[in-house]
Design a protein around this motif. Structure first.
Motif, PDB file in Angstrom:
ATOM      1  N   ASP A  31       0.844  -1.198   0.000  1.00  0.00           N
ATOM      2  CA  ASP A  31       0.000   0.000   0.000  1.00  0.00           C
ATOM      3  C   ASP A  31       0.876   1.243   0.000  1.00  0.00           C
ATOM      4  O   ASP A  31       1.946   1.270   0.615  1.00  0.00           O
ATOM      5  N   LEU A  32       0.398   2.255  -0.681  1.00  0.00           N
ATOM      6  CA  LEU A  32       1.026   3.566  -0.704  1.00  0.00           C
ATOM      7  C   LEU A  32      -0.126   4.544  -0.507  1.00  0.00           C
ATOM      8  O   LEU A  32      -0.736   4.994  -1.466  1.00  0.00           O
ATOM      9  N   GLY A  33      -0.457   4.833   0.748  1.00  0.00           N
ATOM     10  CA  GLY A  33      -1.669   5.624   0.973  1.00  0.00           C
ATOM     11  C   GLY A  33      -1.717   6.255   2.344  1.00  0.00           C
ATOM     12  O   GLY A  33      -0.735   6.791   2.839  1.00  0.00           O
ATOM     13  N   GLY A  34      -2.877   6.171   2.965  1.00  0.00           N
ATOM     14  CA  GLY A  34      -3.119   6.787   4.263  1.00  0.00           C
ATOM     15  C   GLY A  34      -4.566   6.600   4.624  1.00  0.00           C
ATOM     16  O   GLY A  34      -5.192   5.611   4.222  1.00  0.00           O
ATOM     17  N   PRO A  35      -5.159   7.542   5.394  1.00  0.00           N
ATOM     18  CA  PRO A  35      -6.591   7.427   5.681  1.00  0.00           C
ATOM     19  C   PRO A  35      -7.426   7.317   4.409  1.00  0.00           C
ATOM     20  O   PRO A  35      -8.437   6.639   4.371  1.00  0.00           O
ATOM     21  N   THR A  36      -6.985   8.003   3.352  1.00  0.00           N
ATOM     22  CA  THR A  36      -7.588   7.889   2.032  1.00  0.00           C
ATOM     23  C   THR A  36      -6.464   7.764   1.015  1.00  0.00           C
ATOM     24  O   THR A  36      -5.418   8.391   1.171  1.00  0.00           O
ATOM     25  N   ALA A  37      -6.678   6.986  -0.025  1.00  0.00           N
ATOM     26  CA  ALA A  37      -5.598   6.701  -0.964  1.00  0.00           C
ATOM     27  C   ALA A  37      -5.188   7.911  -1.790  1.00  0.00           C
ATOM     28  O   ALA A  37      -4.019   8.069  -2.123  1.00  0.00           O
ATOM     29  N   ASN A  38      -6.153   8.794  -2.100  1.00  0.00           N
ATOM     30  CA  ASN A  38      -5.866   9.819  -3.109  1.00  0.00           C
ATOM     31  C   ASN A  38      -6.145  11.246  -2.643  1.00  0.00           C
ATOM     32  O   ASN A  38      -6.719  12.048  -3.377  1.00  0.00           O
ATOM     33  N   MET A  39      -5.736  11.570  -1.409  1.00  0.00           N
ATOM     34  CA  MET A  39      -5.807  12.961  -0.948  1.00  0.00           C
ATOM     35  C   MET A  39      -4.415  13.569  -0.772  1.00  0.00           C
ATOM     36  O   MET A  39      -4.265  14.644  -0.200  1.00  0.00           O
TER      37      MET A  39
END
Length: 796
Positions: free
Chosen positions: A479-487
């Motif tokens: 994964d390369l993200g966070g709470p939301t993938a594309n913010m």
């Protein structure tokens, strides 16, 4: 100086984390792991710890785990930090394992709220704990933050207690507790902590640690943003705004009599509006003119237009006090406990005061008379800059569980495996925060709405570290993200707009015109990451905000053709406007647009990939008809849900306020304001979940009864257009969840599991011949090896 490129580079009015003078213990250097025993302390040359952290999770030295981040951040400031992980809370002795802390205790329940970790949405006890070695449940108490605080106070009563973590953040004021079905006091009162640090607390924690180290009494540390504490009275110099009631009118202006002349209105206010009136008044007093002469003088005068000018006597009178010295008094604990309307009002006010650029302090009384005290909440912390985010994530994490948890082979992937670590072992967090504002989610309440992004170079360095240092890496970043993938690096166009905004969401009911939606920086990271030597694939496992993604078709193409491992998670949550408006989620039309792009770019790449949409049952605002329509949509689109999410009322969320009060806190709350339909009771919750699993024969009797009661018996039948059939096969009443330990085995299945192989040589746990199984939603049947995929025997 160049103008800011995006929100990641806005200047922040706060002291940088790296600008503090290191504490004297910096000379001891960096520990390979933060010590968990006296023996480890002696190996490091320590005689004591400056700070002892207590957590309900196993200690994993990885930037995805809060205690590791806090511990390494304090270590970088020069403090000696020890960790007591999952202590036995039956006595205070395990809390003395590292000796008396020199400065303070740092306490958290862990990465998850201890109650959500322990209980399901139906209040059933879970049989596993993903944050414990071996996935073993029962290693932390209920309401762990309170229990740990009490034991620490018992162990060394004169050491300050600093409480943090998501459990503390979500309970910073009086809150509805789903598990006891009542309103509980602020955790500051119940835990008797000296300070609560809410949200991502690195900035506040570093300042507090240095001030305590400088021998400043903890009771005097009351000016740090992102903190909560107990006060007896409001100090001088503060302007208190009373918001402890609803339905009280504001300033009322007197209605003007439409039949009065201008002169009569002026006379009623003790003045005069024209020179002629003044002259008439003087003449009448002298008795020099008759009434007829006065009338002639009026009619003979020149007519002038009235000009309205601001009255200097009232100009600026209603201007509010300075925000930085204002404190809002919320309804007291006793009021919100007994009055659901005031609870909804308090929840609304608190959510309006979450932007660090304009939030005011808040105070809530607990107790009455001699026992009365106020819980004081300072405004939220200033978000971290990109340079500070890089500093936090570039700290020397071991990226492994503590050696104490290793098995006999010295590894962590056997019997002592920690599922939470296994899940994020090869994943990378590139940002914090979420401006979606979904009412059922607690991310916004904890991390805030302002996106805090790492630099591209920092992310690439972490990919290289995983490739070169993490055991078992095979070339795939999970994964390369966070709470939301594309913010990543999205936010307001200017600092001024960001500081002034009080909207609860930047993307509801539509995407704000002041929000940047440029996905180019994220595309660049994806391309640069997968071009690294030794990196075979970078997957995106975080949830995707598809209403943002469709604003950038190039991003969707990049994502679909290079970063989807067969399945992509997205969360429409529902199809009907009733629940969607209470969730603050976009309409299903956005999902259809994204699905079109997904299928287009999947076909162009010559791949076979699937969308996995997630839906919520029993959310506030949902009717039985809404769930029926969702089930019809699922069948029409060929989805069979094996994972069912039921609404879970987490503390402080807006949807939880709806659940408890039946009011809508997204709008102004009054006694007569909008009511929200609530799904209560085990039977209705089961019905709503049954609609999501319309294909499960165990649910058909309940659904038949409900459809007949709703007047929709036309959906019962054996055709393709029917929702459920008329016949009822023999079922065992079992339910197989994606998390096997949370499944409910039926009697037949349980018997088969204990009696050995079934008839025909079938192995327990394997699919029965002729039975179709799905893993998540909309996936093809599992391949068992019995036949080629898609093969079908010809009919005799």
């Amino acid at each position: 100086m160049n103008a800011p490129v995006d929100v990641s580079f806005f200047a922040r009015a706060a002291k940088p984390l790296t600008s503090y003078r290191p504490y004297w213990a910096k000379r001891f250097g960096t520990a390979p792991f933060l010590p968990m025993s006296r023996a480890e302390m002696e190996q490091l040359g320590w005689d004591s710890c400056d700070v002892v952290l207590v957590t309900g999770d196993a200690y994993i030295d990885h930037p995805s785990f809060g205690m590791a981040v806090i511990g390494r951040t304090l270590e970088a400031q020069g403090f000696r930090v020890g960790i007591i992980a999952q202590p036995d809370w039956q006595s205070a002795e395990p809390f003395k394992a590292l000796g008396k802390p020199n400065l303070f205790w740092g306490i958290t329940a862990g990465n998850m709220d201890s109650m959500i970790n322990r209980y399901t949405a139906d209040r059933k006890i879970r049989s596993d704990d993903a944050y414990t070695p071996g996935d073993v449940a029962g290693k932390r108490p209920d309401r762990a933050a309170i229990v740990y605080s009490q034991r620490c106070r018992e162990a060394y009563k004169d050491v300050p207690i600093v409480l943090g973590g998501i459990e503390g953040s979500l309970r910073r004021i009086a809150h509805y507790d789903y598990w006891s079905d009542k309103v509980r006091r602020s955790i500051v009162v119940d835990s008797k902590c000296d300070l609560l640090l809410y949200g991502n607390a690195e900035r506040a924690l570093v300042e507090v640690a240095h001030r305590i180290a400088a021998r400043e009494p903890v009771e005097n540390i009351t000016d740090v943003r992102g903190t909560a504490f107990v006060r007896r009275t409001t100090p001088e110099g503060w302007f208190e705004i009373d918001s402890s009631s609803v339905d009280l009118p504001g300033r009322v202006d007197e209605h003007i009599n439409p039949y009065q002349t201008t002169s009569e209105q002026a006379a009623g206010q003790g003045g005069s509006c024209s020179k002629e009136d003044a002259a008439v008044s003087v003449a009448a007093g002298a008795g020099a003119e008759s009434a007829a002469d006065q009338k002639d003088a009026k009619t003979a005068g020149t007519t002038h237009a009235l000009t309205f000018v601001p009255n200097p006597a009232v100009q600026g009178k209603h201007k509010g006090p300075p925000r930085e010295r204002s404190v809002i008094r919320l309804p007291s604990y006793e009021q919100v406990k007994s009055d659901p309307v005031l609870y909804a009002h308090a929840n609304r006010v608190m959510h309006l005061e979450t932007n660090p650029g304009n939030a005011r302090a808040m105070v809530q009384a607990h107790g009455e008379g001699a026992t009365a005290r106020d819980v004081w909440l300072n405004p939220p912390p200033i978000p971290l800059t990109t340079a500070e985010m890089d500093h936090i994530f570039d700290l020397p994490y071991a990226r492994n569980p503590h050696p104490r948890y290793a098995d006999e082979r010295g590894r962590h992937d056997g019997a002592t495996k920690i599922p939470a670590w296994e899940m994020i072992r090869f994943s990378i967090n590139i940002m914090r925060g979420c401006f979606g504002g979904c009412t059922f989610c607690s991310i916004t309440e904890h991390e805030g709405r302002i996106i805090q992004s790492r630099s591209e170079d920092s992310v690439i360095r972490e990919i290289e570290d995983i490739r070169d240092k993490v055991q078992g890496f095979t070339g795939t970043i999970s994964d390369l993200g966070g709470p939301t993938a594309n913010m990543y690096r999205l936010g307001c166009r200017t600092p001024e707009i960001e500081a002034a905004c009080r909207k609860p969401s930047c993307v509801y009911p539509g995407i704000c015109q002041n929000l940047t939606t440029n996905h180019d920086p994220l595309i660049q990271i994806y391309r640069r990451g997968r071009a690294l030597k030794g990196i075979k694939k970078i997957l995106i496992g975080s949830g995707l905000r598809y209403d943002l993604a469709i604003q950038s078709p190039e991003y969707v193409k990049e994502l679909v053709q290079h970063h989807v491992g067969g399945y992509l998670k997205i969360a429409p949550e529902h199809t009907e406007s009733g629940p969607l408006t209470k969730m603050m989620k976009p309409g299903i039309g956005n999902y259809d647009k994204f699905k079109t792009l997904f299928e287009k770019y999947t076909a162009e790449a010559g791949k076979k990939q699937f969308l996995i949409p997630y839906f919520i049952a029993a959310h506030p605002g949902t009717s039985d008809e809404d769930m029926m329509n969702l089930a019809i949509w699922l069948k029409k689109n060929g989805f069979r849900a094996d994972q069912v999410q039921a609404f879970y009322p987490s503390p402080m969320a807006s949807a939880t306020a709806m659940y408890h009060t039946g009011k809508n806190p997204l709008r102004k709350v009054t006694r007569d304001s909008e009511e929200v339909p609530i799904v209560r009771g085990e039977k209705r919750r089961r019905l709503h979940k049954a609609f999501l699993r319309y294909h499960d024969p165990n649910n058909w009797p309940l659904l038949r009864e409900a459809l007949k009661a709703m007047g929709r018996a036309d959906l019962i039948g054996n055709g393709k257009h029917h929702l459920i059939p008329t016949f009822q096969p023999l079922t065992d009443g079992g339910y197989q969840s994606a998390r096997r330990t949370n499944s409910t085995p039926g009697a037949a299945r349980a018997a088969a599991a204990t009696s050995g192989p079934a008839r025909g040589g079938a192995t327990p746990g394997m699919p029965q011949k002729g039975r179709l199984l799905t893993q998540h939603i909309g996936l093809p049947p599992r391949v068992t090896g019995a036949a080629k995929p898609g093969a079908r025997k010809p009919r005799p």
